[in-house]
Design a protein around this motif. Structure first.
Motif, short mmCIF file in Angstrom:
data_model
loop_
_atom_site.label_atom_id
_atom_site.label_comp_id
_atom_site.label_asym_id
_atom_site.label_seq_id
_atom_site.Cartn_x
_atom_site.Cartn_y
_atom_site.Cartn_z
N VAL A 195 -1.12 0.21 4.84
CA VAL A 195 -1.72 -0.63 3.80
C VAL A 195 -2.01 0.21 2.55
CG1 VAL A 195 -3.79 -1.95 3.17
CG2 VAL A 195 -2.63 -2.39 5.35
N LEU A 196 -2.61 1.37 2.73
CA LEU A 196 -2.94 2.23 1.59
C LEU A 196 -1.68 2.71 0.88
CD1 LEU A 196 -5.84 4.30 3.19
CD2 LEU A 196 -6.04 2.45 1.50
N ILE A 197 -0.66 3.07 1.63
CA ILE A 197 0.60 3.54 1.04
C ILE A 197 1.25 2.43 0.22
CG2 ILE A 197 2.96 4.27 1.57
CD1 ILE A 197 1.68 5.84 3.98
N VAL A 198 1.32 1.24 0.77
CA VAL A 198 1.93 0.11 0.05
C VAL A 198 1.14 -0.19 -1.22
CG1 VAL A 198 2.40 -2.37 0.15
CG2 VAL A 198 3.06 -0.90 2.05
N LEU A 199 -0.18 -0.17 -1.14
CA LEU A 199 -0.99 -0.42 -2.35
C LEU A 199 -0.72 0.63 -3.43
CD1 LEU A 199 -4.39 -1.51 -0.76
CD2 LEU A 199 -2.75 -2.95 -2.00
N LEU A 200 -0.61 1.88 -3.03
CA LEU A 200 -0.32 2.94 -3.99
C LEU A 200 1.04 2.74 -4.66
CD1 LEU A 200 -1.68 6.04 -2.09
CD2 LEU A 200 -2.50 5.20 -4.30
N VAL A 201 2.03 2.39 -3.87
CA VAL A 201 3.39 2.22 -4.39
C VAL A 201 3.49 1.01 -5.33
CG1 VAL A 201 5.79 1.70 -3.75
CG2 VAL A 201 4.49 3.39 -2.46
N VAL A 202 2.87 -0.07 -4.95
CA VAL A 202 2.99 -1.30 -5.73
C VAL A 202 2.09 -1.26 -6.98
CG1 VAL A 202 2.59 -3.80 -5.70
CG2 VAL A 202 3.68 -2.68 -3.75
N ILE A 203 0.85 -0.83 -6.82
CA ILE A 203 -0.10 -0.87 -7.93
C ILE A 203 -0.01 0.38 -8.82
CG2 ILE A 203 -2.56 -0.98 -8.49
CD1 ILE A 203 -2.88 -2.62 -5.87
N LYS A 204 0.35 1.50 -8.24
CA LYS A 204 0.42 2.77 -8.98
C LYS A 204 -0.86 2.96 -9.81
CE LYS A 204 5.45 2.85 -9.27
NZ LYS A 204 5.77 1.77 -8.39
N PRO A 205 -2.01 3.09 -9.16
CA PRO A 205 -3.29 3.06 -9.88
C PRO A 205 -3.57 4.28 -10.78
CG PRO A 205 -3.63 3.59 -7.57
CD PRO A 205 -2.18 3.24 -7.73
N PHE A 206 -2.85 5.37 -10.57
CA PHE A 206 -3.07 6.56 -11.40
C PHE A 206 -1.83 7.41 -11.45
CE2 PHE A 206 -5.14 6.85 -7.26
CZ PHE A 206 -4.50 7.92 -6.68
#
Length: 140
Positions: free
Chosen positions: A129-140
């Motif tokens: 879940v965390l990996i997918v969120l990072l890839v999709v949202i690219k928060p930083f």
């Protein structure tokens, strides 16, 4: 070529995660089987085949395709990628731990409980879940 490698990467990740989520579930049921029983021996075969035929190859393809994508897309310069990379390293460590568990069950040396495997089963889910969120949202 980049888009084809990305598709391959996604397919490999799905395969890797399917195995990473299923293997600890097999361990939960294997804990119930009496050592040396036909059921225990069946679980040993299932666990070995899942690891060798699906999880290991999927992880290798995930890593190779992912490293290519990071290089070709210059993602290695991004902060979100560094966070993702760290989480993928942790996922790979969990993979190694589960591989060790397969060897322990194969040698009838498992010392862990069903509860342990039920809890450990949640770690790949959280990491995914965390990996997918990072890839999709690219928060930083």
């Amino acid at each position: 070529m980049y888009e084809w490698i990305k598709a391959l990467h996604i397919i490999a990740v799905i395969s890797w995660m399917a195995g990473m989520l299923y293997l600890p579930r097999l361990f939960v049921y294997h804990c119930e089987a009496e050592v040396g029983s036909k059921q225990s021996e069946t679980f040993k075969v299932m666990e070995r085949r899942l690891l060798k035929a699906i999880i290991n190859p999927a992880m290798i393809v995930t890593w190779l395709a992912g490293l290519y994508l990071a290089w070709a897309g210059h993602w290695y310069l991004s902060g979100w990628f560094h966070a993702k990379f760290t989480l993928v390293l942790i996922m790979s460590g969990i993979h190694g731990f589960l591989s060790r568990c397969v060897r322990d069950f194969a040698a009838d040396k498992n010392q862990r409980s069903q509860k342990f495997y039920r809890i450990i089963n949640e770690i790949p889910t959280l990491l995914m879940v965390l990996i997918v969120l990072l890839v999709v949202i690219k928060p930083f």
